[in-house]
Design a protein around this motif. Sequence first.
Motif, PDB file in Angstrom:
ATOM      1  N   ILE A 137       0.832  -1.193   0.000  1.00 39.29           N
ATOM      2  CA  ILE A 137       0.000   0.000   0.000  1.00 39.29           C
ATOM      3  C   ILE A 137       0.872   1.250   0.000  1.00 39.29           C
ATOM      4  O   ILE A 137       1.970   1.243   0.562  1.00 39.29           O
ATOM      5  N   GLU A 138       0.390   2.292  -0.690  1.00 44.37           N
ATOM      6  CA  GLU A 138       1.062   3.592  -0.622  1.00 44.37           C
ATOM      7  C   GLU A 138       0.042   4.706  -0.764  1.00 44.37           C
ATOM      8  O   GLU A 138      -1.084   4.475  -1.195  1.00 44.37           O
ATOM      9  N   ASP A 139       0.469   5.911  -0.386  1.00 47.02           N
ATOM     10  CA  ASP A 139      -0.468   7.022  -0.370  1.00 47.02           C
ATOM     11  C   ASP A 139      -0.689   7.627  -1.747  1.00 47.02           C
ATOM     12  O   ASP A 139      -1.824   7.791  -2.187  1.00 47.02           O
ATOM     13  N   VAL A 140       0.381   7.972  -2.444  1.00 41.95           N
ATOM     14  CA  VAL A 140       0.284   8.574  -3.778  1.00 41.95           C
ATOM     15  C   VAL A 140       1.220   7.828  -4.709  1.00 41.95           C
ATOM     16  O   VAL A 140       2.369   7.560  -4.360  1.00 41.95           O
ATOM     17  N   THR A 141       0.738   7.505  -5.895  1.00 37.19           N
ATOM     18  CA  THR A 141       1.546   6.788  -6.873  1.00 37.19           C
ATOM     19  C   THR A 141       1.756   7.654  -8.100  1.00 37.19           C
ATOM     20  O   THR A 141       0.792   8.163  -8.673  1.00 37.19           O
ATOM     21  N   LEU A 168      -4.163   7.322  -4.019  1.00 38.19           N
ATOM     22  CA  LEU A 168      -4.321   8.255  -5.126  1.00 38.19           C
ATOM     23  C   LEU A 168      -3.333   7.943  -6.243  1.00 38.19           C
ATOM     24  O   LEU A 168      -2.122   8.004  -6.033  1.00 38.19           O
ATOM     25  N   ASP A 169      -3.837   7.600  -7.394  1.00 38.74           N
ATOM     26  CA  ASP A 169      -3.002   7.381  -8.581  1.00 38.74           C
ATOM     27  C   ASP A 169      -2.956   8.677  -9.379  1.00 38.74           C
ATOM     28  O   ASP A 169      -3.989   9.183  -9.817  1.00 38.74           O
ATOM     29  N   ARG A 170      -1.768   9.227  -9.558  1.00 37.70           N
ATOM     30  CA  ARG A 170      -1.606  10.468 -10.334  1.00 37.70           C
ATOM     31  C   ARG A 170      -1.794  10.227 -11.835  1.00 37.70           C
ATOM     32  O   ARG A 170      -1.768  11.162 -12.615  1.00 37.70           O
ATOM     33  N   ALA A 174       2.152   4.675 -13.779  1.00 37.16           N
ATOM     34  CA  ALA A 174       2.421   3.619 -12.805  1.00 37.16           C
ATOM     35  C   ALA A 174       1.757   2.304 -13.184  1.00 37.16           C
ATOM     36  O   ALA A 174       2.326   1.231 -12.968  1.00 37.16           O
ATOM     37  N   ASP A 175       0.553   2.386 -13.774  1.00 36.20           N
ATOM     38  CA  ASP A 175      -0.142   1.142 -14.129  1.00 36.20           C
ATOM     39  C   ASP A 175       0.686   0.300 -15.084  1.00 36.20           C
ATOM     40  O   ASP A 175       0.770  -0.923 -14.942  1.00 36.20           O
ATOM     41  N   GLU A 176       1.355   0.938 -16.041  1.00 32.86           N
ATOM     42  CA  GLU A 176       2.218   0.199 -16.972  1.00 32.86           C
ATOM     43  C   GLU A 176       3.432  -0.388 -16.249  1.00 32.86           C
ATOM     44  O   GLU A 176       3.849  -1.513 -16.520  1.00 32.86           O
ATOM     45  N   ALA A 177       4.011   0.391 -15.321  1.00 31.30           N
ATOM     46  CA  ALA A 177       5.172  -0.100 -14.571  1.00 31.30           C
ATOM     47  C   ALA A 177       4.800  -1.306 -13.719  1.00 31.30           C
ATOM     48  O   ALA A 177       5.549  -2.287 -13.652  1.00 31.30           O
ATOM     49  N   PHE A 178       3.637  -1.259 -13.087  1.00 33.42           N
ATOM     50  CA  PHE A 178       3.197  -2.386 -12.273  1.00 33.42           C
ATOM     51  C   PHE A 178       2.910  -3.610 -13.138  1.00 33.42           C
ATOM     52  O   PHE A 178       3.233  -4.733 -12.767  1.00 33.42           O
ATOM     53  N   PRO A 187      -6.077   1.338  -7.695  1.00 35.05           N
ATOM     54  CA  PRO A 187      -6.171   2.705  -7.169  1.00 35.05           C
ATOM     55  C   PRO A 187      -7.535   2.933  -6.518  1.00 35.05           C
ATOM     56  O   PRO A 187      -8.554   2.542  -7.072  1.00 35.05           O
ATOM     57  N   ILE A 188      -7.536   3.570  -5.354  1.00 33.87           N
ATOM     58  CA  ILE A 188      -8.793   3.922  -4.693  1.00 33.87           C
ATOM     59  C   ILE A 188      -9.361   5.187  -5.335  1.00 33.87           C
ATOM     60  O   ILE A 188     -10.533   5.266  -5.665  1.00 33.87           O
ATOM     61  N   LEU A 189      -8.499   6.192  -5.512  1.00 39.08           N
ATOM     62  CA  LEU A 189      -8.862   7.432  -6.200  1.00 39.08           C
ATOM     63  C   LEU A 189      -7.856   7.675  -7.318  1.00 39.08           C
ATOM     64  O   LEU A 189      -6.739   7.156  -7.271  1.00 39.08           O
ATOM     65  N   ARG A 190      -8.254   8.496  -8.289  1.00 38.93           N
ATOM     66  CA  ARG A 190      -7.371   8.850  -9.396  1.00 38.93           C
ATOM     67  C   ARG A 190      -7.318  10.363  -9.545  1.00 38.93           C
ATOM     68  O   ARG A 190      -8.244  11.068  -9.135  1.00 38.93           O
ATOM     69  N   ARG A 191      -6.260  10.832 -10.167  1.00 41.83           N
ATOM     70  CA  ARG A 191      -6.116  12.263 -10.448  1.00 41.83           C
ATOM     71  C   ARG A 191      -7.352  12.803 -11.129  1.00 41.83           C
ATOM     72  O   ARG A 191      -7.822  13.918 -10.855  1.00 41.83           O
TER      73      ARG A 191
END
Length: 197
Positions: A137-141, A168-170, A174-178, A187-191
Amino acid sequence: MTMQTADPASPQEAARRALIAIVRERSYRYGTEITLASGRKSLFYFNMKPTMLHPEGSRLIATLVLEAIAPLQADYIGGLEMGAVPLAAAAAAVSASTERPITAFFVRKQAKEHGTRSLIEGLASGETLAGKRVVIIEDVTTTGGSAIKAADIVRAESATVVAVVTVLDRQEGADEAFAAAGLPFIPILRRGDFSAG
């Protein structure tokens, strides 16, 4: 893996909207250029600590995270210090009243030079992540680098990382990196949930 779009009248969607309002009030800034942990420059910034440490913000995050990961049957939740520490602790505390409690841990950026010298903290003597199902888990990605680092350390302990969850996914790749790292991303929330101003 992404969160399903909830029914607008569902408790999950109500919790999500309430969290967006708290993030907008306490954690979202726009208009002044800042440098992100990834090194990128941005005109919008999410400092999630004021939301993560707010009573209702913390509860909402934990509730939404636990709902998102429920199908994964995870044993542990944790991530890289410092941002993951309050998130994992809140999820563990809220999970105590659910059918499947989850234990928290955190990953140090570097091992202490005294004591156990472990990179993974929060486990009791003799407790290990080996063979366990773990959520990072992390706060902002932004780029996903911090979560991938934590996942690599956890995998080195013979755990299975079943997902990376971010508050929060900016939406900056990141989705491609993961995906390239073989890590399902939730992501719970997105930019895109926040207006420019």
